[in-house]
Motif scaffolding. Sequence first.
Motif, PDB file in Angstrom:
ATOM      1  N   MET A   1       0.844  -1.200   0.000  1.00 28.64           N
ATOM      2  CA  MET A   1       0.000   0.000   0.000  1.00 28.64           C
ATOM      3  C   MET A   1       0.876   1.246   0.000  1.00 28.64           C
ATOM      4  SD  MET A   1      -3.361  -0.646   0.507  1.00 28.64           S
ATOM      5  CE  MET A   1      -3.720   0.953   1.200  1.00 28.64           C
ATOM      6  N   PRO A 143     -19.984  -1.241  -9.844  1.00 31.33           N
ATOM      7  CA  PRO A 143     -18.997  -1.454  -8.786  1.00 31.33           C
ATOM      8  C   PRO A 143     -17.626  -1.831  -9.320  1.00 31.33           C
ATOM      9  CG  PRO A 143     -20.498  -3.319  -8.933  1.00 31.33           C
ATOM     10  CD  PRO A 143     -21.044  -2.274  -9.852  1.00 31.33           C
ATOM     11  N   LEU A 144     -16.580  -1.407  -8.624  1.00 37.19           N
ATOM     12  CA  LEU A 144     -15.205  -1.805  -8.935  1.00 37.19           C
ATOM     13  C   LEU A 144     -14.716  -2.662  -7.764  1.00 37.19           C
ATOM     14  CD1 LEU A 144     -13.646   1.626 -10.065  1.00 37.19           C
ATOM     15  CD2 LEU A 144     -14.810  -0.067 -11.475  1.00 37.19           C
ATOM     16  N   PRO A 145     -14.957  -3.970  -7.821  1.00 32.42           N
ATOM     17  CA  PRO A 145     -14.620  -4.819  -6.670  1.00 32.42           C
ATOM     18  C   PRO A 145     -13.131  -4.770  -6.302  1.00 32.42           C
ATOM     19  CG  PRO A 145     -15.941  -6.026  -8.286  1.00 32.42           C
ATOM     20  CD  PRO A 145     -15.563  -4.733  -8.915  1.00 32.42           C
ATOM     21  N   GLU A 146     -12.284  -4.513  -7.285  1.00 31.09           N
ATOM     22  CA  GLU A 146     -10.844  -4.526  -7.007  1.00 31.09           C
ATOM     23  C   GLU A 146     -10.424  -3.390  -6.079  1.00 31.09           C
ATOM     24  OE1 GLU A 146     -12.148  -5.164 -10.025  1.00 31.09           O
ATOM     25  OE2 GLU A 146     -11.735  -7.300  -9.734  1.00 31.09           O
ATOM     26  N   MET A 147     -11.261  -2.369  -5.954  1.00 29.19           N
ATOM     27  CA  MET A 147     -10.900  -1.270  -5.061  1.00 29.19           C
ATOM     28  C   MET A 147     -10.875  -1.720  -3.596  1.00 29.19           C
ATOM     29  SD  MET A 147      -9.927   1.382  -6.717  1.00 29.19           S
ATOM     30  CE  MET A 147      -9.982   2.742  -5.532  1.00 29.19           C
ATOM     31  N   HIS A 148     -11.420  -2.905  -3.305  1.00 27.25           N
ATOM     32  CA  HIS A 148     -11.321  -3.419  -1.931  1.00 27.25           C
ATOM     33  C   HIS A 148      -9.871  -3.628  -1.512  1.00 27.25           C
ATOM     34  CE1 HIS A 148     -15.470  -4.219  -0.598  1.00 27.25           C
ATOM     35  NE2 HIS A 148     -15.725  -4.197  -1.889  1.00 27.25           N
ATOM     36  N   TRP A 149      -8.985  -3.736  -2.501  1.00 28.58           N
ATOM     37  CA  TRP A 149      -7.563  -3.897  -2.166  1.00 28.58           C
ATOM     38  C   TRP A 149      -6.915  -2.546  -1.836  1.00 28.58           C
ATOM     39  CZ3 TRP A 149      -9.604  -7.916  -4.960  1.00 28.58           C
ATOM     40  CH2 TRP A 149      -9.222  -9.208  -4.565  1.00 28.58           C
ATOM     41  N   PHE A 150      -7.667  -1.485  -1.992  1.00 27.05           N
ATOM     42  CA  PHE A 150      -7.097  -0.159  -1.749  1.00 27.05           C
ATOM     43  C   PHE A 150      -7.933   0.601  -0.727  1.00 27.05           C
ATOM     44  CE2 PHE A 150      -5.997  -1.417  -6.101  1.00 27.05           C
ATOM     45  CZ  PHE A 150      -4.624  -1.242  -6.105  1.00 27.05           C
ATOM     46  N   PRO A 151      -7.986   0.116   0.501  1.00 24.09           N
ATOM     47  CA  PRO A 151      -8.796   0.808   1.501  1.00 24.09           C
ATOM     48  C   PRO A 151      -8.220   2.195   1.780  1.00 24.09           C
ATOM     49  CG  PRO A 151      -7.386  -0.813   2.552  1.00 24.09           C
ATOM     50  CD  PRO A 151      -7.252  -1.021   1.074  1.00 24.09           C
ATOM     51  N   THR A 152      -9.086   3.106   2.137  1.00 24.36           N
ATOM     52  CA  THR A 152      -8.596   4.408   2.560  1.00 24.36           C
ATOM     53  C   THR A 152      -7.889   4.213   3.898  1.00 24.36           C
ATOM     54  OG1 THR A 152      -9.216   6.710   2.795  1.00 24.36           O
ATOM     55  CG2 THR A 152     -10.635   5.107   3.891  1.00 24.36           C
TER      56      THR A 152
ATOM     57  N   GLU B 178       1.800   1.580  -7.421  1.00 23.69           N
ATOM     58  CA  GLU B 178       2.389   0.978  -6.226  1.00 23.69           C
ATOM     59  C   GLU B 178       3.727   0.313  -6.554  1.00 23.69           C
ATOM     60  OE1 GLU B 178      -0.537  -0.819  -3.734  1.00 23.69           O
ATOM     61  OE2 GLU B 178       0.844  -2.377  -3.090  1.00 23.69           O
ATOM     62  N   VAL B 231     -14.974   3.760   2.055  1.00 22.19           N
ATOM     63  CA  VAL B 231     -14.245   4.519   1.041  1.00 22.19           C
ATOM     64  C   VAL B 231     -12.948   3.803   0.706  1.00 22.19           C
ATOM     65  CG1 VAL B 231     -13.081   6.703   0.512  1.00 22.19           C
ATOM     66  CG2 VAL B 231     -15.237   6.703   1.771  1.00 22.19           C
ATOM     67  N   GLN B 239     -13.339   5.163  -4.732  1.00 22.02           N
ATOM     68  CA  GLN B 239     -14.664   4.556  -4.786  1.00 22.02           C
ATOM     69  C   GLN B 239     -15.314   4.683  -3.412  1.00 22.02           C
ATOM     70  OE1 GLN B 239     -16.426   0.881  -6.862  1.00 22.02           O
ATOM     71  NE2 GLN B 239     -15.532  -0.033  -5.043  1.00 22.02           N
TER      72      GLN B 239
END
Lengths: 157, 466
Positions: A1, A143-152, B178, B231, B239
């Motif tokens: 990350m 939805p963009l499910p892959e964004m789950h790998w990029f949490p804020t 990354e 978020v 997103q």
Amino acid sequence: MVPPARARKLAKVPFVELADGRLQGVVSSGSDIGRVYVSSVEAGTYAFSCSTNNNRPCGGARGTFCNHIRALIGEAVLQYGAGRVARYLKAEVAEGGEPDAQAITSVMTAALPSPGDRSAAAQVFSRFLRHLSYLELEPVTAPLPEMHWFPTTRAVA
Amino acid sequence: MRADLLTDAVDGLDEALAAVDGFDDALVDGLLRPQPRQAAGLTGLADALAASPLAARVAEAAEKTAAGVAGEDHFTALAGARTALLGSVHDALSARVAEVVGRPVAPEREAVPGGGGDDALGVNLLGAARGWLCDLARVGWRGMDHETVAGAAPVVSAMLSDPALRRLATLLDGFAAELAASCPGATLERVPVRRWADLWTRGMLLTLPGAARLTPVTEVSGRLLPLGVDVQEHATAVQAQVHAVFEPADGTASRLVRASVSAPKPDTVVGAGLWQVLRPRMSLLGALGEGRAMELDAMPVTAEGDLLWDDARARAGESADAFVTARVALPAASGCVTAPLDRHPARIAVPVLLEGYGVQEDEDGLAFLVAGERLAVDADRVPAAGPLTPEAVAGSAACLGLLRWDAGEFRLQPLAVERTVRKKPVAVHAGAWAGGTADKAGARAEKAATDAVTVLRERAGKLLRK
């Protein structure tokens, strides 16, 4: 990350990036509101370049880094963190030294870099426009499910 | 909630993850000239799939790859094998979560093959993306340099302009950034082995035409009661995913749904700027900030429970407290199913309400003690432009959050908390500023974000003037 960029004021240096083997960006003129400079420093050789939007060379960047380039380094450190900037430029601060904008700049100027190729300016400008084009892209609601790998995270660079 | 089940071992989990790790380790040094240790990892992955329909293809792919003669199809087969294994992990963990929360299971929704969707869409771009990913697999994380990573840029640029390719484009953009930040790989202190293998595998599968196609879509009408917002962001994308309980107007059983909105963004747009980018496209963010329900009229929804939001099909409803929704409506709402290709432990995000827990803060971070069991809390996984702070979470009496699974354990991502102030509950929501805010700090963040975008555009204008 990779932590997100630290929020920084963009008035002085609206654009900075580590790409194409250079630290490069766009720096606002301190005296003329209508003028911007395109500045860059090459990784490894520290060959530097600075010119206006009308492709005139910056008066300050003849023998060594001008103030625009110094400002660029400072904002890059804010945005990416000193460690990453130093690593990219291959300007590692001596053992025990705390890397910061000042230290990174000193490492590079001590190597007496020479002015580089000014043709980089056009590329930097086009990279800036590419960067801006991200503002024009439409949001989507699929939805963009892959964004789950990029949490804020609350972390910043 | 049966918290005791959260820490119970899951049968077969360690074995499945060990097979995944074997493959992931092989990617570290690259698959150009695999060493015996890497070959063993590849064989281990194939062996784990030996009883599945993928067995023959994966065994062949593992063999060719171990011999250093793998083509794109072989890499694709290995990505498929890894996805299948993690899919089984996802299923086992999801079954456990279902036991823990004790809510109705998602009914099987009819699996009609997705209509529409053009398989020929961007087929050249997909091929180019696959080529880049295969190059990465060959050089490995240790062998990558700026030049390898830069290969993604033209592909991503070309894909971003087509909203239908947004899923892969956004993934590759974040992944490449990354990797670039970690170059050169040779001097990297620590490689995020499973994470990068996850991203690589997702990318590989999404380059297959049709893989990103949405599951069948139906239209629904009824009342939407928001629970909170999750978020997600990387340097050049954001997103927001609103989790909500949907009550159909026809009186049928309520269900959990999500509404997502995402957009690419310049890396200098952060904090409140994220809300500003997303807000104009989804009125639900405003309703969430105000604590309102929304009335949906023929809103498209996928079989997975993802609303394909359209402002024209939604209007603001009466006020709806998320904690009331969580106490009253959530227990009866059935969960979501996950599309086969998307099954992965990182996708697990199940809304739960916790009350009556103890708070533990030590060197391992913040955790809740729920019925004696330790549940780690990801208090940082909350948008910076919002009033919900780790301190507020630590001082909370009730917490509405998402149950996730990460780094080998279940964890809680807070969406909102209730604190007791002068004997009265006061709610603090992560998404309180989603629609804008009168809060002093929030308004300052909003102004800073607006200024940033104004400066960007204005300076670009100066350059264009010539």
